[in-house]
Design a protein around this motif. Structure first.
Motif, PDB file in Angstrom:
ATOM      1  N   ALA A 164       5.559  13.695   0.402  1.00 54.28           N
ATOM      2  CA  ALA A 164       5.604  13.199  -0.974  1.00 54.28           C
ATOM      3  C   ALA A 164       4.438  12.262  -1.272  1.00 54.28           C
ATOM      4  CB  ALA A 164       6.924  12.470  -1.227  1.00 54.28           C
ATOM      5  N   GLY A 165       4.043  12.212  -2.547  1.00 54.32           N
ATOM      6  CA  GLY A 165       2.967  11.334  -2.982  1.00 54.32           C
ATOM      7  C   GLY A 165       3.495  10.126  -3.727  1.00 54.32           C
ATOM      8  N   PRO A 166       2.659   9.091  -3.925  1.00 53.35           N
ATOM      9  CA  PRO A 166       3.074   7.870  -4.629  1.00 53.35           C
ATOM     10  C   PRO A 166       3.657   8.184  -6.007  1.00 53.35           C
ATOM     11  CG  PRO A 166       0.908   7.586  -3.633  1.00 53.35           C
ATOM     12  CD  PRO A 166       1.250   9.041  -3.500  1.00 53.35           C
ATOM     13  N   GLY A 167       4.702   7.441  -6.355  1.00 57.70           N
ATOM     14  CA  GLY A 167       5.329   7.606  -7.661  1.00 57.70           C
ATOM     15  C   GLY A 167       6.516   8.538  -7.661  1.00 57.70           C
ATOM     16  N   SER A 168       6.647   9.345  -6.620  1.00 58.63           N
ATOM     17  CA  SER A 168       7.769  10.268  -6.531  1.00 58.63           C
ATOM     18  C   SER A 168       9.032   9.517  -6.116  1.00 58.63           C
ATOM     19  CB  SER A 168       7.453  11.370  -5.508  1.00 58.63           C
ATOM     20  OG  SER A 168       8.616  12.077  -5.155  1.00 58.63           O
TER      21      SER A 168
END
Length: 293
Positions: A164-168
């Motif tokens: 997963a990436g930042p903000g998820s």
């Protein structure tokens, strides 16, 4: 015989080996054996293993994935925690890949306790027990810098979190700590019916590449401590979440401001570079003196 036509372990062979050893897969060890040859070939292909590589495999079990890896690699180092399975694996290799016996090294151990390996594995390919997947991957990447890439099969939900990436909403400690070592990516989904016993949930494939130089970064343990603090109560602002780690909310705010990060931001919005920036800023902000008793 081409590699595509080399025999792999199907349901019949897996059950025969299990009966021979008196093995019944246990939830404690997270044992779900792959019984589908096409799935094995798909995993190995997605791992992008080169013919000259030494591959580290964790939890080889009865050897279904091991045989597929051996067809793609020069050598395999397999770490197995279950004594009967570890003892049987070389014989399985001799039966199904005669002449390749010396290319397999089996180590009887808990993967979390392994800090030395023969040779220098350059790839990791494994079907990991769901309950220990993230700690095992992080442990191996920490202790074996020779591992440059790999592919692991984990619970599908865990695969999503790892990549997963930042903000998820699912971005968290596994995502950020994995990014310290390089790029993590979701590489596919594996159904339930290719395993024995069949799990109740799908599995996910996570590919990774160690493509980042951290030699100039602050100490990894310091960075990881910040990550742990930031996500311990993920709904809190970073100023509040890092106050315990920093010694006070005031110092946490000073560090964050120096790092160019809004103290009101939340940890789930930051990428690994931002956490490294926080650790670097902390080195420049003196700790507050403890009050005299």
């Amino acid at each position: 015989m081409s590699k595509e036509s080399m025999p792999l372990l199907g349901a019949t062979e897996i059950r025969r080996l299990a009966d021979e050893l008196g093995i019944r897969p246990t939830k404690t060890l997270g044992q779900n054996f792959v019984i589908d040859g096409n799935t094995i070939r798909r995993i190995v292909a997605a791992a992008n293993v080169s013919p000259e590589e030494t591959v580290l495999e964790i939890g080889p079990g009865l050897g279904s994935l091991t045989l597929g890896i051996m067809d793609a690699a020069a050598k395999v180092v397999a770490v197995e925690i279950d004594p009967p399975l570890a003892k049987r694996l070389p014989q399985t290799m001799a039966e199904f890949r005669p002449g390749r016996e010396n290319d397999l090294t089996v180590i009887l151990s808990d993967a979390m306790k392994v800090t030395e390996l023969p040779g220098e594995p350059t790839a990791l390919v494994a079907n990991l027990p769901y309950n220990v997947a993230v700690p095992v991957v992080l442990h191996l990447l920490e202790h074996f810098p020779s591992i440059r890439h790999g592919l692991v099969m984990v619970q599908d939900e865990v695969a999503d979190r790892m990549s997963a990436g930042p903000g998820s909403k699912i971005y968290g400690v596994p995502s950020v700590k994995g990014a310290w070592y390089g790029t993590m990516r979701k590489a596919g989904v594996i159904g339930m019916n290719v395993f024995w016993p069949a799990p109740k949930i799908q599995s996910g494939l996570v590919g990774f590449t160690r493509d980042t130089d951290r030699s100039d970064a602050p100490d990894r343990k310091q960075v990881f401590a910040i990550i742990d603090a930031a996500f311990a109560q993920r709904r809190k602002t970073l100023r509040a979440a890092l106050s315990g780690w920093a010694g006070s909310g005031i110092r946490a705010e000073q560090i964050l401001t120096l790092a160019g990060i809004d103290p009101k931001e939340r940890g789930e919005k930051l990428d690994i570079d931002a956490y490294i920036a926080i650790a670097r800023a902390a080195e420049q902000v003196p700790a507050e003196p403890k009050p005299e008793s």
